[in-house]
Design a protein around this motif. Structure first.
Motif, PDB file in Angstrom:
ATOM      1  N   PRO A 129      13.830 -16.642   9.050  1.00 42.87           N
ATOM      2  CA  PRO A 129      13.796 -15.422   9.769  1.00 42.87           C
ATOM      3  C   PRO A 129      12.986 -14.283   9.014  1.00 42.87           C
ATOM      4  O   PRO A 129      12.804 -14.544   7.745  1.00 42.87           O
ATOM      5  CB  PRO A 129      15.215 -14.805   9.883  1.00 42.87           C
ATOM      6  N   VAL A 130      12.493 -13.319   9.293  1.00 43.34           N
ATOM      7  CA  VAL A 130      11.811 -12.409   8.645  1.00 43.34           C
ATOM      8  C   VAL A 130      13.018 -11.275   8.539  1.00 43.34           C
ATOM      9  O   VAL A 130      13.752 -11.022   9.344  1.00 43.34           O
ATOM     10  CB  VAL A 130      10.645 -11.690   9.485  1.00 43.34           C
ATOM     11  N   ILE A 131      13.024 -10.686   7.396  1.00 48.11           N
ATOM     12  CA  ILE A 131      14.180  -9.954   6.946  1.00 48.11           C
ATOM     13  C   ILE A 131      13.558  -8.452   6.815  1.00 48.11           C
ATOM     14  O   ILE A 131      12.489  -8.237   6.168  1.00 48.11           O
ATOM     15  CB  ILE A 131      14.893 -10.327   5.718  1.00 48.11           C
ATOM     16  N   VAL A 132      14.139  -7.665   7.324  1.00 48.65           N
ATOM     17  CA  VAL A 132      13.922  -6.241   7.282  1.00 48.65           C
ATOM     18  C   VAL A 132      15.226  -5.609   6.761  1.00 48.65           C
ATOM     19  O   VAL A 132      16.112  -5.445   7.252  1.00 48.65           O
ATOM     20  CB  VAL A 132      13.598  -5.426   8.483  1.00 48.65           C
ATOM     21  N   ALA A 133      15.161  -5.000   5.503  1.00 52.18           N
ATOM     22  CA  ALA A 133      16.324  -4.251   4.601  1.00 52.18           C
ATOM     23  C   ALA A 133      16.195  -2.706   4.875  1.00 52.18           C
ATOM     24  O   ALA A 133      15.149  -2.477   4.239  1.00 52.18           O
ATOM     25  CB  ALA A 133      16.325  -4.964   3.341  1.00 52.18           C
ATOM     26  N   LEU A 134      17.114  -2.343   5.210  1.00 52.70           N
ATOM     27  CA  LEU A 134      17.074  -0.676   5.261  1.00 52.70           C
ATOM     28  C   LEU A 134      18.181  -0.269   4.304  1.00 52.70           C
ATOM     29  O   LEU A 134      19.328  -0.606   4.268  1.00 52.70           O
ATOM     30  CB  LEU A 134      17.536  -0.358   6.563  1.00 52.70           C
ATOM     31  N   ARG A 193      10.755 -15.959   5.816  1.00 53.58           N
ATOM     32  CA  ARG A 193       9.619 -16.096   6.000  1.00 53.58           C
ATOM     33  C   ARG A 193       8.800 -14.731   5.403  1.00 53.58           C
ATOM     34  O   ARG A 193       7.625 -14.887   4.939  1.00 53.58           O
ATOM     35  CB  ARG A 193       9.222 -16.044   7.443  1.00 53.58           C
ATOM     36  N   GLN A 194       9.480 -13.745   5.536  1.00 56.55           N
ATOM     37  CA  GLN A 194       9.056 -12.542   4.826  1.00 56.55           C
ATOM     38  C   GLN A 194      10.003 -11.535   4.524  1.00 56.55           C
ATOM     39  O   GLN A 194      11.030 -11.463   5.326  1.00 56.55           O
ATOM     40  CB  GLN A 194       7.931 -11.895   5.827  1.00 56.55           C
ATOM     41  N   VAL A 195      10.268 -10.969   3.603  1.00 55.22           N
ATOM     42  CA  VAL A 195      11.125  -9.490   3.180  1.00 55.22           C
ATOM     43  C   VAL A 195      10.385  -8.137   3.218  1.00 55.22           C
ATOM     44  O   VAL A 195       9.250  -8.085   2.299  1.00 55.22           O
ATOM     45  CB  VAL A 195      11.933 -10.063   1.981  1.00 55.22           C
ATOM     46  N   ARG A 196      10.731  -7.265   4.053  1.00 55.83           N
ATOM     47  CA  ARG A 196      10.213  -5.892   3.850  1.00 55.83           C
ATOM     48  C   ARG A 196      11.777  -5.033   3.803  1.00 55.83           C
ATOM     49  O   ARG A 196      12.389  -5.201   4.494  1.00 55.83           O
ATOM     50  CB  ARG A 196       9.525  -5.567   5.199  1.00 55.83           C
ATOM     51  N   SER A 197      11.283  -4.443   2.661  1.00 55.50           N
ATOM     52  CA  SER A 197      12.454  -3.450   2.442  1.00 55.50           C
ATOM     53  C   SER A 197      12.085  -1.808   2.502  1.00 55.50           C
ATOM     54  O   SER A 197      10.751  -1.717   2.323  1.00 55.50           O
ATOM     55  CB  SER A 197      12.908  -3.417   0.764  1.00 55.50           C
ATOM     56  N   VAL A 212      17.611  -7.612  10.970  1.00 54.08           N
ATOM     57  CA  VAL A 212      17.623  -6.657  10.044  1.00 54.08           C
ATOM     58  C   VAL A 212      18.967  -6.302   9.172  1.00 54.08           C
ATOM     59  O   VAL A 212      20.004  -6.523  10.003  1.00 54.08           O
ATOM     60  CB  VAL A 212      17.833  -5.251  11.094  1.00 54.08           C
ATOM     61  N   LEU A 213      18.870  -5.997   8.022  1.00 54.72           N
ATOM     62  CA  LEU A 213      20.127  -5.646   7.175  1.00 54.72           C
ATOM     63  C   LEU A 213      20.238  -4.437   6.840  1.00 54.72           C
ATOM     64  O   LEU A 213      19.297  -3.700   6.430  1.00 54.72           O
ATOM     65  CB  LEU A 213      20.005  -6.437   6.009  1.00 54.72           C
ATOM     66  N   ILE A 214      21.215  -3.770   7.087  1.00 52.98           N
ATOM     67  CA  ILE A 214      21.313  -2.157   6.692  1.00 52.98           C
ATOM     68  C   ILE A 214      22.423  -2.173   5.450  1.00 52.98           C
ATOM     69  O   ILE A 214      23.579  -2.847   5.601  1.00 52.98           O
ATOM     70  CB  ILE A 214      21.841  -1.377   7.947  1.00 52.98           C
ATOM     71  N   PHE A 215      22.075  -1.395   4.467  1.00 54.71           N
ATOM     72  CA  PHE A 215      22.965  -1.195   3.566  1.00 54.71           C
ATOM     73  C   PHE A 215      23.181   0.200   3.336  1.00 54.71           C
ATOM     74  O   PHE A 215      22.154   0.838   3.083  1.00 54.71           O
ATOM     75  CB  PHE A 215      22.292  -1.787   2.200  1.00 54.71           C
ATOM     76  N   GLY A 216      24.569   0.740   3.685  1.00 52.88           N
ATOM     77  CA  GLY A 216      24.795   2.050   3.313  1.00 52.88           C
ATOM     78  C   GLY A 216      26.280   2.353   3.924  1.00 52.88           C
ATOM     79  O   GLY A 216      26.841   1.297   4.392  1.00 52.88           O
ATOM     80  N   ASP A 217      26.655   3.244   3.703  1.00 53.12           N
ATOM     81  CA  ASP A 217      28.190   3.825   4.127  1.00 53.12           C
ATOM     82  C   ASP A 217      28.524   4.471   5.251  1.00 53.12           C
ATOM     83  O   ASP A 217      29.370   4.575   5.837  1.00 53.12           O
ATOM     84  CB  ASP A 217      28.651   4.438   2.877  1.00 53.12           C
ATOM     85  N   GLY A 218      27.297   4.619   6.016  1.00 58.02           N
ATOM     86  CA  GLY A 218      27.298   5.506   7.465  1.00 58.02           C
ATOM     87  C   GLY A 218      27.901   6.434   7.462  1.00 58.02           C
ATOM     88  O   GLY A 218      28.243   6.788   8.426  1.00 58.02           O
TER      89      GLY A 218
END
Lengths: 374, 291
Positions: free
Chosen positions: A205-210, A236-240, A302-308
């Motif tokens: 997968p292509v990873i998009v980390a927020l 495949r690719q990681v974009r942060s 899409v990976l989201i890191f945060g407490d919301g």
């Protein structure tokens, strides 16, 4: 004699209190080893204790600290005084081991190491309890504890990578390699004793980390970013992307900087602060979609890191819904337990609906577990 | 008891003769492992000599070294024993024409003759004590690790068709790990733990002098200092001791007596195997040169 034996007792108590797992059989080994080595040779004394009690390199710094506290005076004493103490202690240990036979470990345990809870209590107050950096919560960690987490981080990243490799191998739904199986069956008279399979490569997968890099989950986010990037080869690719109330891409910053200056690099160079300067998930989603919307494809995870926690700004979960509709999966890693989601300014309840899965990642252990499932 | 110091010194000197320099803590752990009959679990970064220590030990005591290289997917057939089924099939075919009762054939087919001993079984059935090296145990699965427990604590192996095979001699066991996976508590409890790190400059100087004939002591010292600062960099792959020795060989071949920046720059590719690492090291050397 009491001085050194007591010291050894309290030393082991302190190790256990610091969280180092020490089994009864290890104590047994430790005492046996101590009887075998010549204690006037300090490195040998040290090696006898450390090789029997500590079995994980991550604990060595903690061990050294406690060892230094207990046996510092030991190396300072003059030879005669030391010999006297050692002789007495050796007799003490010998009696203990001989007298109690095969159950020496457990008897030592009961008799010596938990007799005086008050004394333990006093010591606990004197020395701040060290926590295991892997299972300690991010929330409320002191800087010193964060640094300890950073020290074990490379190890964790490596373990996670190994786990990913293994999972990848297991997950391949294999098809029988008919030709090879038949060929090898010839050597066993036509009986196919070994089956061979065709291995199929799974699409990466292509990873998009927020990442929310506001104060409230700063440390958490940086561990996450660093961990995601350490796994780059599996994707495949990681974009942060980092955001507070505005989103900016940090992929190239991450590639340039190492783990120790990552935090300052991102905070100084990334354009994450917009109009208000307070965490605003809604505004962050909007600016992400406007600037980088084209990186969302059906292949993207899409990976989201945060407490919301949105600071009571509109949560704009409709924008998250739009993101979800354009990508393969959306996962959210929260550094809080589910019980806290409904409290205060958290919008996790409304965001949850638009995520394929939400993981609770209170500590490094939780974080690696969540990422291993990708 | 008072001999312990002598034993230790003897061990250190003996190992040094085989080309392995170890410090007192390491020697103590080896000494204790032999005295207590326990395996040694060696951990540390890649290239610090985890494997070499067992080779040196075997050489010093003049014992055979049996090595089990672990890899993902290794199973008991590769590590412990395997039935030689081809031979068994042949045997069954050969006796097929004769009048023999079935039980007898079965008994024959599952006997020592048809057993292929793999490294672990070899190690405990060896008539003279040997050194068993289980290399990179972190690569194997948990199930395989459990299999090792019986061997390591009781020094015996249970083969369902044959019964329990006890060790004829207790082997000295070394287990190495790169810590890429958490090992089970049960395994760790059974072992003495030895963490090997990169040597300090003083020790590394001695290693270089031992391993490279004709190296100038000044050069060795400077190399050790340089290696230390290289290892402090954030690298994809830290230069190992073996690479340091290769580097020293290259520098001595060039006829150097002290470390010169130009020579270092041309030989960096001996130490660094990634372009990014090379760039970082080169920057450091250039900076040093300016000062």
């Amino acid at each position: 004699m009491a001085a050194l034996l007591d010291d050894l007792t309290s030393f082991i108590n302190d190790l256990r209190q610091a969280g180092i797992p020490i089994a009864a059989s290890q104590l047994d080994d430790c005492f046996r080893s101590l009887l075998l080595v010549d204690w006037s040779l300090e490195p040998a004394f040290h090696a006898a204790i450390s090789s029997t009690l500590v079995k994980d390199a991550a604990w060595l710094p903690v061990f050294e600290e406690i060892y230094g506290r207990h046996f510092y005076h030991f190396s300072q004493q003059n030879q005669a005084a030391r010999d006297r103490e050692l002789h007495a202690l050796r007799n003490g240990l010998q009696n203990r081991i001989n007298g109690t036979g095969s159950q020496s470990g457990s008897v030592l345990e009961a008799g010596q190491f938990s007799r005086n809870p008050d004394a333990c209590q006093v010591r606990r107050n004197q020395s701040p309890r060290l926590k295991n950096p892997i299972t300690q919560d991010f929330y409320g960690a002191t800087w010193e504890e964060i640094r300890r987490m950073e020290a074990v981080f490379p190890l964790l990243a490596r373990r996670l990578a190994t786990r990913m490799v293994k999972k990848r191998r297991r997950n391949q739904n294999a098809q029988l390699d008919y030709r090879r199986t038949m060929r090898y069956s010839l050597s066993t008279g036509g009986v196919p004793l070994n089956l061979f399979v065709n291995k199929r490569e799974r699409e990466k997968p292509v990873i998009v980390a927020l990442c929310d890099v506001s104060d409230s989950c700063l440390h958490y986010s940086f561990f996450s970013l660093a961990l995601v990037h350490s796994l780059e080869r599996f994707f495949r690719q990681v974009r942060s992307f980092a955001f507070i109330d505005q989103t900016d891409e940090v992929t190239s910053l991450l590639k340039q900087s190492n783990f120790s200056n990552l935090r300052s690099q991102v905070l100084l160079n990334a354009d994450t602060v917009g109009d208000s300067g307070y965490t605003d998930y809604g505004a962050a989603w909007a600016s992400f979609l406007a600037k980088y919307g084209d990186c969302l494809t059906p292949r993207t995870t899409v990976l989201i890191f945060g407490d919301g926690r949105t600071n009571w700004f509109p949560s704009r979960s409709d924008l998250l819904k739009e993101i979800k509709s354009r990508v393969r999966k959306v996962y959210w890693m929260v550094p809080e337990t589910e019980d806290d989601w409904a409290k205060g300014d958290s919008s996790m309840e409304s965001y949850k609906k638009h995520c394929d899965q939400v993981f609770e990642c209170l500590n490094l252990d939780g974080l690696t577990r969540a990422l291993a499932q990708l | 008891m008072s001999n312990m110091k002598n034993d230790l010194r003897e061990l250190q000197q003996g190992l040094e003769k085989t080309g392995y320099i170890c410090d007192t803590p390491t020697a103590t752990v080896l000494y204790l492992a032999a005295a207590l009959g326990k395996p040694v679990l060696v951990e540390g970064p890649a290239g610090v000599g985890k494997t070499a220590i067992s080779q040196a030990y075997a050489e010093y005591y003049n014992r055979p070294l049996i090595r089990l290289q672990c890899y993902e997917g290794i199973d008991e057939a590769k590590a412990l024993y395997e039935w030689n089924y081809k031979k068994q099939l042949l045997h069954i075919q050969a006796v097929a024409g004769h009048e023999l009762n079935v039980a007898e054939v079965e008994h024959e087919v599952f006997s020592d003759e048809f057993l292929l001993p793999r490294p672990l079984l070899q190690a405990i059935t060896s008539p003279e004590p040997c050194v068993l090296l289980i290399d990179e145990i972190d690569k194997v699965d948990m199930e395989f690790e459990a299999l090792l427990l019986e061997l390591l604590s009781e020094y015996q192996v249970t083969i369902p068709e044959l019964g329990t095979v006890c060790a004829r001699s207790i082997p000295m066991v070394f287990i190495t790990s790169n810590a890429s996976r958490e090992l089970s508590e049960a395994l760790k409890r059974r072992c003495l733990y030895l963490f090997l790190d990169f040597p300090d400059p003083e020790l590394e100087t001695r290693i270089l002098q031992l391993k490279i004939p004709g190296i100038q002591s000044e050069l060795a010292g400077q190399m050790a200092a340089a290696l230390r600062s290289f290892r402090e960099l954030d690298l994809k792959k830290t230069p190992s001791i073996a690479e340091a020795i290769d580097w020293g060989m290259a520098l001595t071949l060039m006829g150097l007596e002290t470390l010169e920046a130009e020579a270092v720059l041309t030989t960096l590719n001996v130490l660094f195997k990634y372009r990014e690492d090379l760039d970082k090291a080169r920057n450091i050397v250039l900076k040093e040169q300016e000062v």
